[in-house]
Design a protein around this motif. Structure first.
Motif, PDB file in Angstrom:
ATOM      1  N   LYS A 105       0.819  -1.215   0.000  1.00  0.00           N
ATOM      2  CA  LYS A 105       0.000   0.000   0.000  1.00  0.00           C
ATOM      3  C   LYS A 105       0.848   1.258   0.000  1.00  0.00           C
ATOM      4  O   LYS A 105       0.486   2.248  -0.627  1.00  0.00           O
ATOM      5  N   GLU A 106       1.928   1.228   0.766  1.00  0.00           N
ATOM      6  CA  GLU A 106       2.789   2.408   0.820  1.00  0.00           C
ATOM      7  C   GLU A 106       4.170   2.026   1.319  1.00  0.00           C
ATOM      8  O   GLU A 106       4.347   0.991   1.965  1.00  0.00           O
ATOM      9  N   LYS A 107       5.138   2.889   0.980  1.00  0.00           N
ATOM     10  CA  LYS A 107       6.527   2.672   1.373  1.00  0.00           C
ATOM     11  C   LYS A 107       7.070   3.920   2.049  1.00  0.00           C
ATOM     12  O   LYS A 107       6.709   5.029   1.673  1.00  0.00           O
ATOM     13  N   ASP A 108       7.949   3.717   3.020  1.00  0.00           N
ATOM     14  CA  ASP A 108       8.658   4.795   3.688  1.00  0.00           C
ATOM     15  C   ASP A 108      10.137   4.598   3.385  1.00  0.00           C
ATOM     16  O   ASP A 108      10.824   3.810   4.044  1.00  0.00           O
ATOM     17  N   ASP A 109      10.616   5.272   2.351  1.00  0.00           N
ATOM     18  CA  ASP A 109      11.983   5.062   1.873  1.00  0.00           C
ATOM     19  C   ASP A 109      13.031   5.412   2.924  1.00  0.00           C
ATOM     20  O   ASP A 109      14.084   4.772   2.988  1.00  0.00           O
ATOM     21  N   ALA A 110      12.763   6.400   3.756  1.00  0.00           N
ATOM     22  CA  ALA A 110      13.741   6.816   4.762  1.00  0.00           C
ATOM     23  C   ALA A 110      14.004   5.719   5.792  1.00  0.00           C
ATOM     24  O   ALA A 110      15.130   5.550   6.255  1.00  0.00           O
ATOM     25  N   LYS A 111      12.964   4.958   6.122  1.00  0.00           N
ATOM     26  CA  LYS A 111      13.094   3.920   7.150  1.00  0.00           C
ATOM     27  C   LYS A 111      13.044   2.505   6.589  1.00  0.00           C
ATOM     28  O   LYS A 111      13.128   1.543   7.344  1.00  0.00           O
ATOM     29  N   HIS A 112      12.854   2.364   5.277  1.00  0.00           N
ATOM     30  CA  HIS A 112      12.715   1.056   4.631  1.00  0.00           C
ATOM     31  C   HIS A 112      11.560   0.251   5.248  1.00  0.00           C
ATOM     32  O   HIS A 112      11.687  -0.949   5.500  1.00  0.00           O
ATOM     33  N   ARG A 113      10.445   0.918   5.438  1.00  0.00           N
ATOM     34  CA  ARG A 113       9.255   0.269   5.971  1.00  0.00           C
ATOM     35  C   ARG A 113       8.182   0.231   4.894  1.00  0.00           C
ATOM     36  O   ARG A 113       8.085   1.127   4.072  1.00  0.00           O
ATOM     37  N   ILE A 114       7.395  -0.833   4.951  1.00  0.00           N
ATOM     38  CA  ILE A 114       6.345  -1.045   3.949  1.00  0.00           C
ATOM     39  C   ILE A 114       5.047  -1.385   4.677  1.00  0.00           C
ATOM     40  O   ILE A 114       5.046  -2.199   5.611  1.00  0.00           O
ATOM     41  N   ILE A 115       3.950  -0.792   4.224  1.00  0.00           N
ATOM     42  CA  ILE A 115       2.616  -1.121   4.721  1.00  0.00           C
ATOM     43  C   ILE A 115       1.942  -2.008   3.669  1.00  0.00           C
ATOM     44  O   ILE A 115       1.907  -1.663   2.484  1.00  0.00           O
ATOM     45  N   PHE A 116       1.423  -3.150   4.124  1.00  0.00           N
ATOM     46  CA  PHE A 116       0.716  -4.084   3.253  1.00  0.00           C
ATOM     47  C   PHE A 116      -0.735  -4.227   3.684  1.00  0.00           C
ATOM     48  O   PHE A 116      -1.027  -4.336   4.879  1.00  0.00           O
ATOM     49  N   LYS A 117      -1.626  -4.232   2.718  1.00  0.00           N
ATOM     50  CA  LYS A 117      -3.005  -4.682   2.938  1.00  0.00           C
ATOM     51  C   LYS A 117      -2.918  -6.196   3.010  1.00  0.00           C
ATOM     52  O   LYS A 117      -2.248  -6.826   2.187  1.00  0.00           O
ATOM     53  N   THR A 118      -3.558  -6.798   4.011  1.00  0.00           N
ATOM     54  CA  THR A 118      -3.500  -8.250   4.175  1.00  0.00           C
ATOM     55  C   THR A 118      -4.913  -8.813   4.185  1.00  0.00           C
ATOM     56  O   THR A 118      -5.787  -8.296   4.887  1.00  0.00           O
ATOM     57  N   THR A 119      -5.127  -9.840   3.394  1.00  0.00           N
ATOM     58  CA  THR A 119      -6.454 -10.438   3.265  1.00  0.00           C
ATOM     59  C   THR A 119      -6.330 -11.949   3.188  1.00  0.00           C
ATOM     60  O   THR A 119      -5.431 -12.463   2.515  1.00  0.00           O
ATOM     61  N   VAL A 120      -7.233 -12.638   3.874  1.00  0.00           N
ATOM     62  CA  VAL A 120      -7.331 -14.088   3.738  1.00  0.00           C
ATOM     63  C   VAL A 120      -8.753 -14.394   3.297  1.00  0.00           C
ATOM     64  O   VAL A 120      -9.717 -13.964   3.936  1.00  0.00           O
ATOM     65  N   THR A 121      -8.868 -15.126   2.192  1.00  0.00           N
ATOM     66  CA  THR A 121     -10.184 -15.525   1.672  1.00  0.00           C
ATOM     67  C   THR A 121     -10.298 -17.036   1.691  1.00  0.00           C
ATOM     68  O   THR A 121      -9.297 -17.754   1.656  1.00  0.00           O
ATOM     69  N   ASN A 122     -11.537 -17.521   1.714  1.00  0.00           N
ATOM     70  CA  ASN A 122     -11.743 -18.966   1.602  1.00  0.00           C
ATOM     71  C   ASN A 122     -12.010 -19.337   0.142  1.00  0.00           C
ATOM     72  O   ASN A 122     -11.967 -18.481  -0.749  1.00  0.00           O
ATOM     73  N   GLN A 123     -12.271 -20.600  -0.083  1.00  0.00           N
ATOM     74  CA  GLN A 123     -12.447 -21.111  -1.448  1.00  0.00           C
ATOM     75  C   GLN A 123     -13.668 -20.522  -2.152  1.00  0.00           C
ATOM     76  O   GLN A 123     -13.784 -20.618  -3.371  1.00  0.00           O
ATOM     77  N   HIS A 124     -14.540 -19.872  -1.414  1.00  0.00           N
ATOM     78  CA  HIS A 124     -15.722 -19.227  -2.008  1.00  0.00           C
ATOM     79  C   HIS A 124     -15.476 -17.736  -2.273  1.00  0.00           C
ATOM     80  O   HIS A 124     -16.401 -17.027  -2.692  1.00  0.00           O
ATOM     81  N   GLY A 125     -14.262 -17.269  -2.001  1.00  0.00           N
ATOM     82  CA  GLY A 125     -13.939 -15.868  -2.199  1.00  0.00           C
ATOM     83  C   GLY A 125     -14.368 -14.973  -1.054  1.00  0.00           C
ATOM     84  O   GLY A 125     -14.249 -13.752  -1.133  1.00  0.00           O
ATOM     85  N   LYS A 126     -14.864 -15.563   0.024  1.00  0.00           N
ATOM     86  CA  LYS A 126     -15.303 -14.793   1.194  1.00  0.00           C
ATOM     87  C   LYS A 126     -14.078 -14.400   2.019  1.00  0.00           C
ATOM     88  O   LYS A 126     -13.225 -15.237   2.314  1.00  0.00           O
ATOM     89  N   VAL A 135       6.054  -3.829   7.838  1.00  0.00           N
ATOM     90  CA  VAL A 135       7.295  -4.581   7.891  1.00  0.00           C
ATOM     91  C   VAL A 135       8.481  -3.638   7.627  1.00  0.00           C
ATOM     92  O   VAL A 135       8.314  -2.548   7.087  1.00  0.00           O
ATOM     93  N   MET A 136       9.636  -4.107   8.019  1.00  0.00           N
ATOM     94  CA  MET A 136      10.876  -3.425   7.701  1.00  0.00           C
ATOM     95  C   MET A 136      11.665  -4.358   6.803  1.00  0.00           C
ATOM     96  O   MET A 136      11.743  -5.566   7.049  1.00  0.00           O
ATOM     97  N   LYS A 137      12.229  -3.825   5.741  1.00  0.00           N
ATOM     98  CA  LYS A 137      12.953  -4.638   4.766  1.00  0.00           C
ATOM     99  C   LYS A 137      14.338  -4.069   4.566  1.00  0.00           C
ATOM    100  O   LYS A 137      14.502  -2.872   4.333  1.00  0.00           O
ATOM    101  N   LYS A 138      15.308  -4.928   4.626  1.00  0.00           N
ATOM    102  CA  LYS A 138      16.719  -4.549   4.408  1.00  0.00           C
ATOM    103  C   LYS A 138      16.930  -4.011   3.022  1.00  0.00           C
ATOM    104  O   LYS A 138      16.304  -4.379   2.079  1.00  0.00           O
TER     105      LYS A 138
END
Length: 138
Positions: A105-126, A135-138
């Motif tokens: 969703k967004e990145k913070d280049d100064a701190k190397h941090r990333i915001i992720f939208k996280t979703t879990v769906t079942n086999q019916h798409g629910k 997260v922080m990424k090297k």
């Protein structure tokens, strides 16, 4: 094999997923590891009288799949999982096939941090689990 995507190679909109069918073994193993032996998860007779009328998997088991995507797919290894918000929106039943997806969703280049939208769906798409991870990424 786990991937290791460099911070600079990750862009807003990038996404990754993984799927897993939740077995009785998975639920019992999760209960053993965490100590959460709530009978709605492991006792079929008890669960018959619950609001779901059957055993359900632990909500955090679905959230664990998000961790797996972040740690092995996007961004992959060398990722530090900093925090996660979660909403459990629907039960996960034994035999459900879950797909966990993360989307940048967004990145913070100064701190190397990333915001992720996280979703879990079942086999019916629910959507069963919804949230946001940082997260922080090297």
């Amino acid at each position: 094999m786990a991937r290791d995507i460099a911070y600079d190679d990750i862009h807003v909109g990038d996404s990754a997923s993984l799927s897993k069918t939740i077995s009785e073994y998975d639920v019992y193993a999760f209960a053993g590891v965490t100590g959460d032996f709530n009978p709605v998860h492991i006792n079929a007779e008890f669960a018959k009288d619950s609001m779901f009328q059957q055993r359900i998997a632990h909500g955090m088991l679905s959230a664990g799949l998000i961790s797996a995507v972040l740690g092995t797919e996007l961004p992959g290894i060398n990722t530090i999982y900093m925090n996660q918000s979660l909403s459990f929106l629907a039960p996960v039943l034994y035999g459900d096939t879950l797909t966990a997806t993360v989307e940048c969703k967004e990145k913070d280049d100064a701190k190397h941090r990333i915001i992720f939208k996280t979703t879990v769906t079942n086999q019916h798409g629910k959507i069963v689990t919804d949230g946001e991870a940082r997260v922080m990424k090297k």
